[in-house]
Scaffold this active site. Structure first.
Site, PDB file in Angstrom:
ATOM      1  N   ASN A  58      16.968  -1.691  -2.461  1.00  0.00           N
ATOM      2  CA  ASN A  58      15.829  -2.130  -1.642  1.00  0.00           C
ATOM      3  C   ASN A  58      16.073  -1.857  -0.163  1.00  0.00           C
ATOM      4  O   ASN A  58      15.176  -1.406   0.564  1.00  0.00           O
ATOM      5  CB  ASN A  58      15.578  -3.621  -1.846  1.00  0.00           C
ATOM      6  CG  ASN A  58      15.010  -3.948  -3.211  1.00  0.00           C
ATOM      7  OD1 ASN A  58      14.586  -3.053  -3.948  1.00  0.00           O
ATOM      8  ND2 ASN A  58      14.998  -5.218  -3.565  1.00  0.00           N
ATOM      9  N   ARG A  87       3.288   6.845 -10.812  1.00  0.00           N
ATOM     10  CA  ARG A  87       4.704   6.959 -11.169  1.00  0.00           C
ATOM     11  C   ARG A  87       4.790   6.995 -12.685  1.00  0.00           C
ATOM     12  O   ARG A  87       4.283   6.118 -13.365  1.00  0.00           O
ATOM     13  CB  ARG A  87       5.513   5.765 -10.643  1.00  0.00           C
ATOM     14  CG  ARG A  87       5.485   5.616  -9.136  1.00  0.00           C
ATOM     15  CD  ARG A  87       6.475   4.535  -8.697  1.00  0.00           C
ATOM     16  NE  ARG A  87       6.233   4.108  -7.332  1.00  0.00           N
ATOM     17  CZ  ARG A  87       6.610   4.773  -6.242  1.00  0.00           C
ATOM     18  NH1 ARG A  87       7.239   5.922  -6.377  1.00  0.00           N
ATOM     19  NH2 ARG A  87       6.362   4.304  -5.037  1.00  0.00           N
ATOM     20  N   ARG A 113       5.635   7.858  -3.146  1.00  0.00           N
ATOM     21  CA  ARG A 113       6.915   7.920  -2.444  1.00  0.00           C
ATOM     22  C   ARG A 113       8.111   7.908  -3.393  1.00  0.00           C
ATOM     23  O   ARG A 113       8.236   7.054  -4.257  1.00  0.00           O
ATOM     24  CB  ARG A 113       7.021   6.761  -1.454  1.00  0.00           C
ATOM     25  CG  ARG A 113       8.264   6.820  -0.580  1.00  0.00           C
ATOM     26  CD  ARG A 113       8.226   5.725   0.452  1.00  0.00           C
ATOM     27  NE  ARG A 113       7.172   5.950   1.420  1.00  0.00           N
ATOM     28  CZ  ARG A 113       6.465   4.968   1.984  1.00  0.00           C
ATOM     29  NH1 ARG A 113       6.673   3.725   1.640  1.00  0.00           N
ATOM     30  NH2 ARG A 113       5.530   5.259   2.872  1.00  0.00           N
ATOM     31  N   HIS A 139      -3.874   5.272  -6.343  1.00  0.00           N
ATOM     32  CA  HIS A 139      -2.963   4.249  -6.846  1.00  0.00           C
ATOM     33  C   HIS A 139      -3.547   3.522  -8.052  1.00  0.00           C
ATOM     34  O   HIS A 139      -2.880   2.695  -8.672  1.00  0.00           O
ATOM     35  CB  HIS A 139      -2.659   3.256  -5.712  1.00  0.00           C
ATOM     36  CG  HIS A 139      -1.501   2.354  -5.973  1.00  0.00           C
ATOM     37  ND1 HIS A 139      -1.645   0.979  -6.119  1.00  0.00           N
ATOM     38  CD2 HIS A 139      -0.185   2.606  -6.115  1.00  0.00           C
ATOM     39  CE1 HIS A 139      -0.461   0.440  -6.323  1.00  0.00           C
ATOM     40  NE2 HIS A 139       0.443   1.395  -6.328  1.00  0.00           N
ATOM     41  N   TYR A 186       9.015  -4.569 -15.527  1.00  0.00           N
ATOM     42  CA  TYR A 186       8.021  -5.135 -14.615  1.00  0.00           C
ATOM     43  C   TYR A 186       7.001  -5.940 -15.418  1.00  0.00           C
ATOM     44  O   TYR A 186       6.624  -5.552 -16.518  1.00  0.00           O
ATOM     45  CB  TYR A 186       7.254  -4.032 -13.870  1.00  0.00           C
ATOM     46  CG  TYR A 186       8.045  -3.183 -12.913  1.00  0.00           C
ATOM     47  CD1 TYR A 186       9.431  -3.279 -12.806  1.00  0.00           C
ATOM     48  CD2 TYR A 186       7.402  -2.247 -12.110  1.00  0.00           C
ATOM     49  CE1 TYR A 186      10.139  -2.482 -11.932  1.00  0.00           C
ATOM     50  CE2 TYR A 186       8.106  -1.441 -11.230  1.00  0.00           C
ATOM     51  CZ  TYR A 186       9.479  -1.568 -11.151  1.00  0.00           C
ATOM     52  OH  TYR A 186      10.169  -0.766 -10.285  1.00  0.00           O
ATOM     53  N   ARG A 217       5.110 -12.217  -4.573  1.00  0.00           N
ATOM     54  CA  ARG A 217       6.511 -11.926  -4.878  1.00  0.00           C
ATOM     55  C   ARG A 217       7.308 -11.531  -3.633  1.00  0.00           C
ATOM     56  O   ARG A 217       8.413 -11.978  -3.420  1.00  0.00           O
ATOM     57  CB  ARG A 217       6.595 -10.786  -5.902  1.00  0.00           C
ATOM     58  CG  ARG A 217       8.025 -10.465  -6.337  1.00  0.00           C
ATOM     59  CD  ARG A 217       8.114  -9.080  -6.941  1.00  0.00           C
ATOM     60  NE  ARG A 217       8.109  -8.039  -5.931  1.00  0.00           N
ATOM     61  CZ  ARG A 217       7.576  -6.843  -6.085  1.00  0.00           C
ATOM     62  NH1 ARG A 217       6.954  -6.553  -7.202  1.00  0.00           N
ATOM     63  NH2 ARG A 217       7.626  -5.943  -5.121  1.00  0.00           N
ATOM     64  N   HIS A 230       5.054  -7.933 -10.960  1.00  0.00           N
ATOM     65  CA  HIS A 230       4.276  -6.808 -10.438  1.00  0.00           C
ATOM     66  C   HIS A 230       2.767  -6.997 -10.646  1.00  0.00           C
ATOM     67  O   HIS A 230       1.958  -6.227 -10.145  1.00  0.00           O
ATOM     68  CB  HIS A 230       4.747  -5.519 -11.141  1.00  0.00           C
ATOM     69  CG  HIS A 230       4.285  -4.255 -10.517  1.00  0.00           C
ATOM     70  ND1 HIS A 230       3.357  -3.422 -11.105  1.00  0.00           N
ATOM     71  CD2 HIS A 230       4.621  -3.667  -9.344  1.00  0.00           C
ATOM     72  CE1 HIS A 230       3.149  -2.380 -10.329  1.00  0.00           C
ATOM     73  NE2 HIS A 230       3.895  -2.492  -9.250  1.00  0.00           N
TER      74      HIS A 230
END
Length: 694
Positions: free
Chosen positions: A49, A379, A409, A439, A476, A572, A600
């Site tokens: 992270n 992703r 990213r 997204h 997740y 979160r 998530h």
């Protein structure tokens, strides 16, 4: 009281909020109720992270400072002020991380027979095996670089392991520069397990690649004295710069930019804590960094590489117990399309399996009645079964359209590769909308079916809060909805039309979409609760998301609180809203749940005069999600499924008293602890109720 704080004082700082989140993650590593090898994983997660944080967020701060941009954020802090605060907090967090590793986790692992012997503690047999390993595996691929006028300081790859070596004495050519750089090949493992016979009394013994290189550095500089050898690692600005409005081909431009990510401006230097001051100053000068950018660490400069260890240790008693995801009863052996004609299907990952989503796409690829498949990809991973199925479907002549987000990213390269493979087999590959990341998570299937003795086209849709990534679907928490609702399918078809073609956005019946309607719909829903409260009627908002930053949404929540609406927020990560502040947010509570799985899910609940509207979304409440991305927020229309979302996705987390952290008005967090009464852990309970015992 009606007192309102000044505008900047209403907001907490985003960058400091991220570091606070990582403190909560690190607390999992300090929690002795968490299995020991999982505690080690949490330490490595913090490192991962922080790497991305420095590559993107801190790099952005440094760019603002360099360009002299004084514009403060919503909290009123200028970039220089934020950077100074971030530097103090990040240094403290890293120090705590290494202290926890060295003083708590590693000794606890040693007590369980999992050791990391230091160089001075290697036995003669271990030393010989390590020496043989060095000459066999390392020496042939190492390239020491002596620093002199003919060999300037090398280009150091982003986040790579390197050694700065202080030398004395002339070499074969009479050169005596006094310094050299040794770069560890990226292909080599950073943690090496010793053979069982050499583990001594331990069950597992590991050595760090850095220790092996350090012990044999003299072999690279024959006849010279190695007076110092110090591992170091530099983190670089990794935010891709692609001027989307000025390029003709995003695919080509991105390919050209990806390589430069590895050599962006340096933003952080990590060195071993025994590094000489002379070498530290030299390295800082080479990378144009200051003391505030220096992190001296007591151990390996990249703790993320320790993530390899739990997978090499066969100690299930030191890991989370395995689980088998469950399946909704509606999918028990039935034909998926026939099921969806009768009812919607809700999937709650990872407690319920991701396989129905894969089967949804696989079935369509093999079904002769399926004419078209459309899907977004943000992703999905380098070895995605879903993407292979889409490739196969295109080969079989299906009309396959895939909207690939090239600017996801750190997944850009994988997405470029999938795009190329899909294009090779005739799929329509679209790169979304310039200036807006795609997204949204959605898949649309068009099937020819018989209805009233006529052939008609029928649409089916999958919508989700998370990515089409089978691996993260086991790590997740996310919701997915499979539906044949005609209006919902029409809405999704409209979004695909926007992404692949040109024209004005059409009106949609159920789906809220960024950048067009999502923000104003959320604002309207909050204002409706405020109006209900002002009229003395029940008013309630419950929202679960990863981040809450958008200033207007925060101000609307403050106004709803002042009107008397009861608001529970489960955020979160970063939350810029201040809860429980007199005259501002007395009726707002904020909590963060950190546990085995990464939270998530995005869920938005509005009481709405008793209608209890429930929405699932791909979007957090952030500026980028509302205004610079293609996002979807969709309602759960089925009453039974709506109750499930409320029960599993919201109430279970509001009842959690083990993994939940409660936020105060200054941005601090306190972890809840069970007192009298029952211990409640949302994730554990959902595993038990939705999963299959193993």
């Amino acid at each position: 009281m009606n007192r309102r704080l000044s505008i900047p004082a209403q907001f907490l700082n985003r960058e400091l909020g991220f570091l606070a989140f990582n403190r909560r993650v690190l607390a999992q590593a300090a929690d002795d109720t968490v299995p020991l090898l999982e505690r080690l994983r949490f330490i490595t997660i913090v490192s991962s992270n922080l790497d991305e944080y420095f590559e993107i967020r801190v790099a952005g701060l440094k760019e603002q400072i360099k360009l002299g941009l004084p514009e403060p954020g919503p909290d009123g802090r200028a970039p220089t002020e934020v950077f100074d605060a971030v530097s103090r907090e990040a240094h403290a967090l890293v120090a705590e991380q290494y202290q926890l590793l060295n003083q708590t986790v590693l000794p606890a692992l040693a007590a369980e027979g999992i050791v990391f012997p230091k160089r001075e503690d290697w036995s003669a047999a271990q030393r010989q095996w390590i020496r043989d390993y060095f000459f066999r595996e390392l020496l042939p691929v190492l390239t020491p670089i002596g620093l002199d006028p003919a060999h300037p300081f090398p280009r150091v790859f982003n986040k790579s392991l390197n050694f700065a070596v202080e030398l004395a004495g002339p070499d074969a050519f009479g050169r005596n520069s006094g310094a050299a750089i040794v770069q560890a090949p990226r292909a080599l493992p950073r943690v090496i397990r010793l053979p069982q016979a050499l583990a001594g009394e331990a069950q597992y013994a590991f050595v760090f690649l850095s220790s092996i290189l350090h012990a044999h550095m003299g072999e690279l500089f024959a006849g010279m004295n190695v007076e110092g050898c110090y591992q170091f690692r530099v983190t670089r600005n990794s935010d891709l710069f692609v001027e989307e409005e000025e390029i003709k081909n995003l695919h080509t431009a991105l390919q050209g930019e990806l390589f430069h990510r590895h050599f962006g401006d340096a933003v952080r230097l990590e060195v071993a804590d025994n590094c000489s001051q002379r070498m530290v100053e030299f390295l800082l000068q080479q990378f144009s960094l200051r003391d505030a950018d220096l992190y001296r660490v007591d151990g390996p400069v990249n703790l993320y590489r320790l993530r390899e260890v739990p997978d090499q240790v066969a100690r299930p008693d030191l890991k989370y117990p395995p689980f088998q995801p469950g399946l909704p009863a509606a999918l028990d052996g039935g034909d998926l399309f026939e099921v969806l004609k009768k009812q919607d299907v809700l999937l709650h990952h990872p407690f319920q399996s991701f396989l129905p989503v894969i089967d949804f796409i696989r079935t369509t690829a093999n079904d002769p009645n399926v004419l078209a498949i459309k899907q977004t990809v943000y992703r999905t991973g380098t070895d995605s079964e879903l993407m292979e199925i889409l490739v196969e479907a295109a080969r079989k002549g299906k009309e396959v359209t895939v909207v690939v987000e090239l600017m996801a990213r750190f997944d850009e390269e994988a997405n470029l590769n999938w795009a190329a493979r899909l294009e090779e087999v005739g799929a329509h590959v679209i790169y979304g909308v310039v200036g807006h990341k795609t997204h949204a998570k959605m898949a649309l299937v068009v099937r020819r079916e018989e209805h009233d003795k006529k052939k008609v086209l029928k649409r089916y849709v999958h919508l989700a809060t998370g990515n089409y990534h089978p691996r993260t679907a086991r790590q997740y928490t996310d919701f997915g909805l499979l539906t044949a609702n005609e209006e919902m399918c029409a809405d999704v078809a409209e979004v695909f039309k926007q992404l692949t073609g040109l024209g004005r956005a059409g009106k949609m019946r159920h789906v809220w979409q960024s950048p067009f309607t999502l923000h104003k719909r959320i604002v309207a829903a909050i204002r409706n609760e405020a109006a209900q409260a002002a009229d003395g009627k029940p008013a309630r908002i419950i929202a679960k998301m990863n981040a809450l930053l958008e200033p207007q949404i925060i101000e609307e929540l403050y106004a709803a609180s002042a009107a008397g609406a009861k608001i529970d927020l489960m955020v979160r990560g970063v939350c810029a809203l201040k809860p429980g502040v007199e005259g501002l947010s007395e009726n707002i509570r904020v909590r963060s749940v950190i546990g085995r799985f990464l939270e998530h899910t995005r869920i938005f609940y509005f009481h709405a005069g008793g209608a209890e509207n429930v929405y699932l979304a791909s979007a957090d409440w952030m500026d980028r999600n509302f205004f610079r991305r293609i996002e979807l927020c969709f309602p759960v229309l089925d009453a039974a499924l709506k109750r499930r979302v409320i029960r599993e996705g919201l109430q279970a987390y509001l009842d959690d008293n083990c993994q939940a952290w409660v936020m105060n008005g200054e941005g601090g967090y306190e972890r809840l602890k069970p007192r009298r009464g029952r211990r409640r852990s949302a994730q554990e309970e959902l595993l038990f109720t939705l999963g299959i015992p193993t």
